[in-house]
Every structure is written in C-alpha cells, then in structure tokens.
Design a protein around this motif. Sequence first.
Motif, PDB file in Angstrom:
ATOM      1  N   ILE A 118       0.851  -1.188   0.000  1.00  0.00           N
ATOM      2  CA  ILE A 118       0.000   0.000   0.000  1.00  0.00           C
ATOM      3  C   ILE A 118       0.888   1.241   0.000  1.00  0.00           C
ATOM      4  N   VAL A 119       0.655   2.118  -0.970  1.00  0.00           N
ATOM      5  CA  VAL A 119       1.404   3.376  -1.024  1.00  0.00           C
ATOM      6  C   VAL A 119       0.439   4.533  -0.786  1.00  0.00           C
ATOM      7  N   TYR A 120       1.010   5.684  -0.458  1.00  0.00           N
ATOM      8  CA  TYR A 120       0.197   6.875  -0.224  1.00  0.00           C
ATOM      9  C   TYR A 120       0.413   7.888  -1.349  1.00  0.00           C
ATOM     10  N   GLY A 121      -0.621   8.618  -1.702  1.00  0.00           N
ATOM     11  CA  GLY A 121      -0.477   9.698  -2.679  1.00  0.00           C
ATOM     12  C   GLY A 121      -1.337  10.890  -2.313  1.00  0.00           C
ATOM     13  N   GLY A 122      -0.839  12.076  -2.582  1.00  0.00           N
ATOM     14  CA  GLY A 122      -1.585  13.313  -2.307  1.00  0.00           C
ATOM     15  C   GLY A 122      -0.665  14.335  -1.684  1.00  0.00           C
ATOM     16  N   SER A 123      -0.154  15.263  -2.513  1.00  0.00           N
ATOM     17  CA  SER A 123       0.704  16.366  -2.046  1.00  0.00           C
ATOM     18  C   SER A 123       1.964  15.905  -1.319  1.00  0.00           C
ATOM     19  N   VAL A 124       2.497  14.761  -1.696  1.00  0.00           N
ATOM     20  CA  VAL A 124       3.741  14.306  -1.053  1.00  0.00           C
ATOM     21  C   VAL A 124       4.901  15.172  -1.549  1.00  0.00           C
ATOM     22  N   LYS A 125       5.721  15.621  -0.611  1.00  0.00           N
ATOM     23  CA  LYS A 125       6.851  16.506  -0.930  1.00  0.00           C
ATOM     24  C   LYS A 125       8.121  15.921  -0.300  1.00  0.00           C
ATOM     25  N   PRO A 126       9.298  16.403  -0.722  1.00  0.00           N
ATOM     26  CA  PRO A 126      10.529  15.856  -0.128  1.00  0.00           C
ATOM     27  C   PRO A 126      10.542  15.940   1.396  1.00  0.00           C
ATOM     28  N   ASP A 127       9.962  17.007   1.952  1.00  0.00           N
ATOM     29  CA  ASP A 127      10.018  17.140   3.416  1.00  0.00           C
ATOM     30  C   ASP A 127       8.848  16.469   4.135  1.00  0.00           C
ATOM     31  N   THR A 128       7.903  15.905   3.412  1.00  0.00           N
ATOM     32  CA  THR A 128       6.806  15.201   4.106  1.00  0.00           C
ATOM     33  C   THR A 128       6.818  13.687   3.840  1.00  0.00           C
ATOM     34  N   VAL A 129       7.530  13.260   2.798  1.00  0.00           N
ATOM     35  CA  VAL A 129       7.465  11.840   2.419  1.00  0.00           C
ATOM     36  C   VAL A 129       7.884  10.918   3.568  1.00  0.00           C
ATOM     37  N   GLY A 130       8.855  11.385   4.349  1.00  0.00           N
ATOM     38  CA  GLY A 130       9.350  10.562   5.459  1.00  0.00           C
ATOM     39  C   GLY A 130       8.288  10.268   6.513  1.00  0.00           C
ATOM     40  N   ASP A 131       7.300  11.165   6.639  1.00  0.00           N
ATOM     41  CA  ASP A 131       6.234  10.953   7.640  1.00  0.00           C
ATOM     42  C   ASP A 131       5.385   9.728   7.284  1.00  0.00           C
ATOM     43  N   PHE A 132       5.355   9.408   5.989  1.00  0.00           N
ATOM     44  CA  PHE A 132       4.494   8.314   5.537  1.00  0.00           C
ATOM     45  C   PHE A 132       5.256   7.001   5.384  1.00  0.00           C
ATOM     46  N   SER A 133       6.597   7.094   5.274  1.00  0.00           N
ATOM     47  CA  SER A 133       7.303   5.903   4.795  1.00  0.00           C
ATOM     48  C   SER A 133       7.445   4.768   5.797  1.00  0.00           C
ATOM     49  N   LYS A 134       7.152   5.009   7.046  1.00  0.00           N
ATOM     50  CA  LYS A 134       7.207   3.890   7.987  1.00  0.00           C
ATOM     51  C   LYS A 134       5.987   2.983   7.790  1.00  0.00           C
ATOM     52  N   ASP A 135       4.838   3.570   7.548  1.00  0.00           N
ATOM     53  CA  ASP A 135       3.601   2.790   7.475  1.00  0.00           C
ATOM     54  C   ASP A 135       3.160   2.464   6.045  1.00  0.00           C
ATOM     55  N   PHE A 136       3.560   3.302   5.105  1.00  0.00           N
ATOM     56  CA  PHE A 136       3.238   3.026   3.704  1.00  0.00           C
ATOM     57  C   PHE A 136       4.495   2.526   2.996  1.00  0.00           C
ATOM     58  N   LYS A 137       4.257   1.749   1.947  1.00  0.00           N
ATOM     59  CA  LYS A 137       5.391   1.151   1.228  1.00  0.00           C
ATOM     60  C   LYS A 137       6.008   2.115   0.215  1.00  0.00           C
ATOM     61  N   GLY A 138       5.432   3.300   0.093  1.00  0.00           N
ATOM     62  CA  GLY A 138       5.967   4.242  -0.869  1.00  0.00           C
ATOM     63  C   GLY A 138       4.950   5.311  -1.174  1.00  0.00           C
ATOM     64  N   ALA A 139       5.153   5.983  -2.309  1.00  0.00           N
ATOM     65  CA  ALA A 139       4.297   7.130  -2.623  1.00  0.00           C
ATOM     66  C   ALA A 139       4.018   7.238  -4.114  1.00  0.00           C
ATOM     67  N   LEU A 140       2.838   7.776  -4.406  1.00  0.00           N
ATOM     68  CA  LEU A 140       2.463   8.140  -5.773  1.00  0.00           C
ATOM     69  C   LEU A 140       2.513   9.664  -5.800  1.00  0.00           C
ATOM     70  N   VAL A 141       3.357  10.194  -6.675  1.00  0.00           N
ATOM     71  CA  VAL A 141       3.714  11.609  -6.593  1.00  0.00           C
ATOM     72  C   VAL A 141       3.397  12.342  -7.887  1.00  0.00           C
ATOM     73  N   GLY A 142       2.633  13.414  -7.779  1.00  0.00           N
ATOM     74  CA  GLY A 142       2.324  14.223  -8.952  1.00  0.00           C
ATOM     75  C   GLY A 142       3.260  15.415  -9.033  1.00  0.00           C
ATOM     76  N   GLY A 143       2.827  16.539  -8.477  1.00  0.00           N
ATOM     77  CA  GLY A 143       3.555  17.810  -8.588  1.00  0.00           C
ATOM     78  C   GLY A 143       5.036  17.724  -8.260  1.00  0.00           C
ATOM     79  N   ALA A 144       5.373  17.034  -7.193  1.00  0.00           N
ATOM     80  CA  ALA A 144       6.778  16.997  -6.753  1.00  0.00           C
ATOM     81  C   ALA A 144       7.634  16.043  -7.587  1.00  0.00           C
ATOM     82  N   SER A 145       7.057  15.460  -8.642  1.00  0.00           N
ATOM     83  CA  SER A 145       7.870  14.582  -9.503  1.00  0.00           C
ATOM     84  C   SER A 145       8.257  15.280 -10.801  1.00  0.00           C
ATOM     85  N   LEU A 146       7.904  16.548 -10.928  1.00  0.00           N
ATOM     86  CA  LEU A 146       8.099  17.229 -12.216  1.00  0.00           C
ATOM     87  C   LEU A 146       9.436  17.950 -12.338  1.00  0.00           C
ATOM     88  N   LYS A 147      10.188  18.019 -11.247  1.00  0.00           N
ATOM     89  CA  LYS A 147      11.534  18.622 -11.282  1.00  0.00           C
ATOM     90  C   LYS A 147      12.508  17.578 -10.758  1.00  0.00           C
TER      91      LYS A 147
END
Length: 246
Positions: free
Chosen positions: A206-235
């Motif tokens: 299970i991954v999380y998606g929704g406004s994930v940013k470099p400084d917030t991704v770590g908050d999710f990574s213990k419980d989620f297996k990763g992230a689906l990233v929109g805006g923060a994947s464009l640079k």
Amino acid sequence: MKKYKQIIVANWKMKLNVDEATALSAELKDMLAKEPLADKKVVLCPSFLAMHDVANILKNSEISLGAQDAFYEEEGAFTGEVSPASLKELGCDYIIVGHSERRAMGEVDELVGKKAQAVLANNMIPIICVGETLEEYEAGNAKEVLARQVSKTLENLDNKYFILAYEPVWAISTSGSGKTITAAEAIEQIKILKDSIPASLKDFDIVYGGSVKPDTVGDFSKDFKGALVGGASLKAQTFFDLIKNS
Ligand code: PGA
C-alpha cells in the motif's frame, strides 16, 4: 520478485510534452546512476505519447517505466484506447488504474477492476488507486467509501502482486481544496484498506499519494510502502530528494 523498502511512482499526468518528459527522465537516470538508491524502486509514468522515448532512455537503468492508464481489452475496435499488451511490449512494468482524475471522468469500481485484471494478465503490476472525495470526507464517510472501493475494485482480481494507492482526492495538490492530510490520519485508513481487501489476495503493498513533498514523504514511509507523486515529480532535483527522503 525483488522487494523494495519503498516504491516511488511519478505520475506526470498531462503536464509534460515529449521533449520535457525525455529530458527529465535522462536527468533522473543520471542522478540515480551517480547516487544509486538500490533499496528504492522508482517508476516513471509519462503520457502515452512520451512513453516510447522515455522507454529508450530508461533501458539499462534501474528505473521502471509505468503508464497512467490502460484499457482492459487486448485489441479491437476501441478508438482512442491503449492495450496493456502494447504497453508491455514497450517495456512498461507498472500501470496506474482508477486514478481519481479518471474516476471523476466516469470510471467506476467495476471498470477499474477489469483494467487491473488485464494488467495482471499481461504480467505487469497494477497501481490501483482509491480515495474519498472532500464531500465524502467532510460527511464522515471516508471509511465506508474506501471499504466499498477496495472490495468492489478488487473482487475479481487474480492472486498476484499488486499495489494499492490510497489517495484522498481532496489532498491531491491540484484538487483545489488547499488541504493536506496528516500522516497520522492517512495511516489510520490503512487498517480499513487492509480489512477490505478480499482474503484471497495475499501479495500487495500500500502506497500513499496526495501532495507528497521531499520534506513530508518521510512521515508516511514507515507505514506506507511508498508514494504516488504528482507535482513533486516534475523537477529532477525535487523528485530525487523525495526519493532519498522516503
Ligand atoms: P500530487 O498528485 O502529488 O500533485 O498531489 C498525486 C496524484 O494525483 O497522483
């Protein structure tokens, strides 16, 4: 199949043209070659139009190619659709299905389930999106909506590895709500997601998606297996930092 600590999926939506998508892929490939993050799986999902060129760039790299959607039929008179088999042929390994932006255009659980099934049948990994809207969230119906989406979308799935992406629609950066979910709130929904997955399906992340940013991704990574990233994947640098911090 190799198991990763985190799976980070870039969803470029309809945001980059072919030149921009190929340039960004090449930049990310270079960055990851210089500083390999071997325990992280990185997946890039360009537009259909850019997939061929991006596939050529990603050859001989650890980065995987993904698609933002696929149809459920193998071939035939389906104007405008793209078959999973043709995506597989291109070197695609992951396909997003049921993104909320597609559900908002009319895709329902049954259709998303058929697409996920077709992706599995073609030996690729579906990234199956679920998530409640702002109205559903504010009415206190999030759990009920998630339970329905998960159980109905997955009801006919073969027991093969898949990824479930929890994306509260209102927390997606472009949703216009201006709101983000706290990691604690998102983590609370994991139990309902797991409880709703049919018992026959054993192999998933299970991954999380929704406004994930470099400084917030770590908050999710213990419980989620990763992230689906929109805006923060464009640079390239932002996305690279996000992968590192996951
Ligand atoms: P966001 O998009 O990271 O820009 O919120 C995520 C998504 O829609 O998959």
